[in-house]
Design an enzyme around this catalytic site. Structure first.
Site, PDB file in Angstrom:
ATOM      1  N   CYS A   8       0.859  -1.311   0.058  1.00 19.94           N
ATOM      2  CA  CYS A   8      -0.127  -0.049   0.077  1.00 19.94           C
ATOM      3  C   CYS A   8       0.838   1.319   0.013  1.00 19.94           C
ATOM      4  CB  CYS A   8      -0.869  -0.019   1.167  1.00 19.94           C
ATOM      5  SG  CYS A   8      -2.162  -1.428   1.322  1.00 19.94           S
ATOM      6  N   HIS A  60      -3.137   7.560   1.589  1.00 21.72           N
ATOM      7  CA  HIS A  60      -3.682   6.180   1.066  1.00 21.72           C
ATOM      8  C   HIS A  60      -5.334   5.807   1.508  1.00 21.72           C
ATOM      9  CE1 HIS A  60      -4.085   1.962   0.456  1.00 21.72           C
ATOM     10  NE2 HIS A  60      -3.765   1.514   1.591  1.00 21.72           N
ATOM     11  N   ASN A  67      -9.900  -0.241  -0.590  1.00 20.68           N
ATOM     12  CA  ASN A  67      -8.448   0.023  -0.475  1.00 20.68           C
ATOM     13  C   ASN A  67      -7.831  -0.562  -1.806  1.00 20.68           C
ATOM     14  OD1 ASN A  67      -5.809  -0.053   0.103  1.00 20.68           O
ATOM     15  ND2 ASN A  67      -6.103  -0.908   2.117  1.00 20.68           N
TER      16      ASN A  67
HETATM   17  N1  ACO Z   1     -18.800  -8.125   8.532  1.00 16.02           N
HETATM   18  C1  ACO Z   1     -19.270  -8.301   9.458  1.00 16.02           C
HETATM   19  N2  ACO Z   1     -18.723  -8.611  10.701  1.00 16.02           N
HETATM   20  C2  ACO Z   1     -17.338  -8.802  10.404  1.00 16.02           C
HETATM   21  C3  ACO Z   1     -16.631  -8.522   9.298  1.00 16.02           C
HETATM   22  C4  ACO Z   1     -17.385  -8.459   8.167  1.00 16.02           C
HETATM   23  N3  ACO Z   1     -16.975  -8.017   7.117  1.00 16.02           N
HETATM   24  N4  ACO Z   1     -15.177  -8.680   9.580  1.00 16.02           N
HETATM   25  C5  ACO Z   1     -14.944  -8.719  10.770  1.00 16.02           C
HETATM   26  N5  ACO Z   1     -16.467  -8.840  11.292  1.00 16.02           N
HETATM   27  C6  ACO Z   1     -16.398  -9.322  12.883  1.00 16.02           C
HETATM   28  C7  ACO Z   1     -15.293  -9.995  13.645  1.00 16.02           C
HETATM   29  O1  ACO Z   1     -15.249 -11.175  13.280  1.00 16.02           O
HETATM   30  C8  ACO Z   1     -15.691  -9.552  15.076  1.00 16.02           C
HETATM   31  O2  ACO Z   1     -16.556 -10.588  15.568  1.00 16.02           O
HETATM   32  P1  ACO Z   1     -16.704 -10.997  17.042  1.00 16.02           P
HETATM   33  O3  ACO Z   1     -16.490  -9.627  17.961  1.00 16.02           O
HETATM   34  O4  ACO Z   1     -17.791 -11.667  17.120  1.00 16.02           O
HETATM   35  O5  ACO Z   1     -15.244 -11.638  17.232  1.00 16.02           O
HETATM   36  C9  ACO Z   1     -15.949  -8.233  14.916  1.00 16.02           C
HETATM   37  O6  ACO Z   1     -16.663  -8.123  13.423  1.00 16.02           O
HETATM   38  C10 ACO Z   1     -15.174  -6.974  15.290  1.00 16.02           C
HETATM   39  O7  ACO Z   1     -13.862  -7.397  14.419  1.00 16.02           O
HETATM   40  P2  ACO Z   1     -12.584  -6.366  14.782  1.00 16.02           P
HETATM   41  O8  ACO Z   1     -11.643  -7.227  13.718  1.00 16.02           O
HETATM   42  O9  ACO Z   1     -12.203  -6.232  15.968  1.00 16.02           O
HETATM   43  O10 ACO Z   1     -13.327  -5.282  14.205  1.00 16.02           O
HETATM   44  P3  ACO Z   1     -12.395  -3.734  13.763  1.00 16.02           P
HETATM   45  O11 ACO Z   1     -13.450  -2.663  14.734  1.00 16.02           O
HETATM   46  O12 ACO Z   1     -10.996  -3.778  14.277  1.00 16.02           O
HETATM   47  O13 ACO Z   1     -12.622  -3.450  12.239  1.00 16.02           O
HETATM   48  C11 ACO Z   1     -11.241  -3.785  10.308  1.00 16.02           C
HETATM   49  C12 ACO Z   1     -11.936  -4.346  11.370  1.00 16.02           C
HETATM   50  C13 ACO Z   1     -12.269  -3.024   9.424  1.00 16.02           C
HETATM   51  C14 ACO Z   1     -10.332  -4.732   9.444  1.00 16.02           C
HETATM   52  C15 ACO Z   1     -10.294  -2.700  10.980  1.00 16.02           C
HETATM   53  O14 ACO Z   1      -9.343  -3.383  11.960  1.00 16.02           O
HETATM   54  C16 ACO Z   1      -9.245  -1.995  10.145  1.00 16.02           C
HETATM   55  O15 ACO Z   1      -9.747  -1.221   9.270  1.00 16.02           O
HETATM   56  N6  ACO Z   1      -8.105  -2.353  10.015  1.00 16.02           N
HETATM   57  C17 ACO Z   1      -6.952  -1.860   9.187  1.00 16.02           C
HETATM   58  C18 ACO Z   1      -6.867  -2.608   8.365  1.00 16.02           C
HETATM   59  C19 ACO Z   1      -6.299  -2.042   6.919  1.00 16.02           C
HETATM   60  O16 ACO Z   1      -6.947  -0.949   6.679  1.00 16.02           O
HETATM   61  N7  ACO Z   1      -5.597  -2.713   6.215  1.00 16.02           N
HETATM   62  C20 ACO Z   1      -5.425  -2.500   4.848  1.00 16.02           C
HETATM   63  C21 ACO Z   1      -4.046  -2.644   4.425  1.00 16.02           C
HETATM   64  S1  ACO Z   1      -2.843  -1.620   5.409  1.00 16.02           S
HETATM   65  C22 ACO Z   1      -3.267  -0.129   5.154  1.00 16.02           C
HETATM   66  O17 ACO Z   1      -3.688   0.096   3.796  1.00 16.02           O
HETATM   67  C23 ACO Z   1      -3.127   0.733   6.246  1.00 16.02           C
END
Ligand code: ACO
Length: 324
Positions: free
Chosen positions: A114, A251, A281
């Site tokens: 990224c 980004h 993304n």
């Molecule tokens: N739909 C519904 N529920 C979901 C989904 C989905 N697509 N994905 C995960 N969940 C559930 C999980 O299973 C979890 O359930 P549980 O509580 O029963 O275990 C719950 O939602 C919460 O999951 P978390 O992973 O804790 O959610 P979080 O608030 O952290 O959001 C996310 C997840 C959106 C991935 C966030 O952590 C994020 O944006 N992280 C950055 C990742 C990123 O942007 N990566 C890109 C590459 S690097 C970069 O570009 C910076």
């Protein structure tokens, strides 16, 4: 007198097929509400069958050359930032070079996931600054749909395909922050964080392309810290304060990361270019896609201070300061 790289033109391309959150909810256990609330994403574009990263890159590259009133004959260098190359080798950039009809100069890929666009911009800018090349086409292009595990709801809803590009041209500057062009680049890596974001395959490990794996919450935490630190570093290097930023072009990973980073800088939200809702993304493509939309909307104007920032797998991260 110093040599600067001026951004002479910007271009972008999104594949025709747009997939909404509701359509994804038919594939995996997710919902439009969850995706919008946690990420800000509303749709993503997916490459058609047989449409390759080089095809996306070519469209965006041509658009940037047109916007710059440049032709492929004027080009000394093509860099494609991508983590999803057409093939293991040769570089996707060489396919783009051939398709552009460019038979001289250099072409290669840069892989920093990224952060790839910021890395590639830094490399091209260095070639121009030292006087080795006068022009360069820097493209970020990805087909992440091909490395997503479409059964994993925690990752497959987050990414999309696309490409964006900038055409650079050498110009003379005074050497200060009032110059037009790229004022500075700042890139970093910390390979200790491999396991937080990686692809579980590759030519040397599994002989397959593999699928993206991510510890989303950890990535989020590191992203906000690293991004605000590198923006501070970039501003300090130019003797600037955050108040001098006209546009932050991040980004586009997640709306919440964009908001948290802007908040840390005390930057009003209207100065942050946001396109993540439109294409999710797109990894190395997301910054030039956002730049293109801001330029076309008439937001970014000549003389504006534009700060780019990105973080991705590795971890890698970086920022660039440009006076447009
Ligand atoms: N739909 C519904 N529920 C979901 C989904 C989905 N697509 N994905 C995960 N969940 C559930 C999980 O299973 C979890 O359930 P549980 O509580 O029963 O275990 C719950 O939602 C919460 O999951 P978390 O992973 O804790 O959610 P979080 O608030 O952290 O959001 C996310 C997840 C959106 C991935 C966030 O952590 C994020 O944006 N992280 C950055 C990742 C990123 O942007 N990566 C890109 C590459 S690097 C970069 O570009 C910076």
């Amino acid at each position: 007198m110093v040599i600067r790289s001026i951004v002479a033109g910007v271009g972008a391309y999104l594949p025709a097929r747009a997939v909404t959150n509701a359509e994804l909810a038919a594939l995996v256990d997710t919902s439009d509400d969850w995706i919008v609330q946690r990420t800000g994403i509303r749709k993503r574009h997916l490459a058609a069958e047989g449409e390759l990263t080089s095809d996306l890159a070519l469209h965006a590259g041509r658009a940037a050359l047109d916007a710059a009133s440049m032709s492929a004959r004027d080009l000394d260098l093509v860099i494609v930032a991508t983590a999803t190359p057409d093939e293991t080798f040769p570089a996707t950039a060489t396919r783009v070079q051939a398709a552009l009809g460019m038979t001289r100069g250099a072409a290669f890929d840069v892989q920093a996931v990224c952060s790839g666009f910021v890395y590639a911009l830094n490399v091209a800018d260095n070639f121009i600054r030292v006087g080795q090349y006068k022009t360069a086409l820097v493209i970020g292009a990805e087909t992440f749909s091909r490395i997503l595990d479409w059964k994993d709801r925690t990752t497959c809803v987050l990414f999309g395909d696309g490409a964006g590009a900038v055409a650079l041209r050498a110009a003379e500057g005074e050497g200060g922050k009032k110059d037009r062009g790229i004022l500075s680049n700042h890139i970093h890596a910390d390979g200790r964080h491999h396991d937080m974001l990686y692809v579980d395959g590759g030519p040397s490990t599994t002989q397959t392309a593999g699928y993206l794996r991510m510890q989303g919450r950890e990535v989020f935490r590191h992203a906000v810290t690293n991004l605000s630190a590198v923006i501070d570093e970039a501003l300090a290097a130019n003797g600037m304060t955050a108040a001098e930023i006209d546009w932050l072009v991040p980004h586009q990973a997640n709306q919440r990361i964009l908001e948290s980073t802007a908040k840390k800088l005390d930057l009003p939200p209207e100065k942050v270019i946001v396109t993540v809702d439109q294409h999710a993304n797109t990894s190395a493509a997301s910054i030039p896609l956002a730049l293109d939309s801001a330029v076309r909307a008439g937001k970014i104007k000549r003389g504006d201070v534009v700060v780019l920032e990105a973080m991705g797998g590795g971890f890698t991260w970086g920022a660039s300061v440009i006076r447009w």
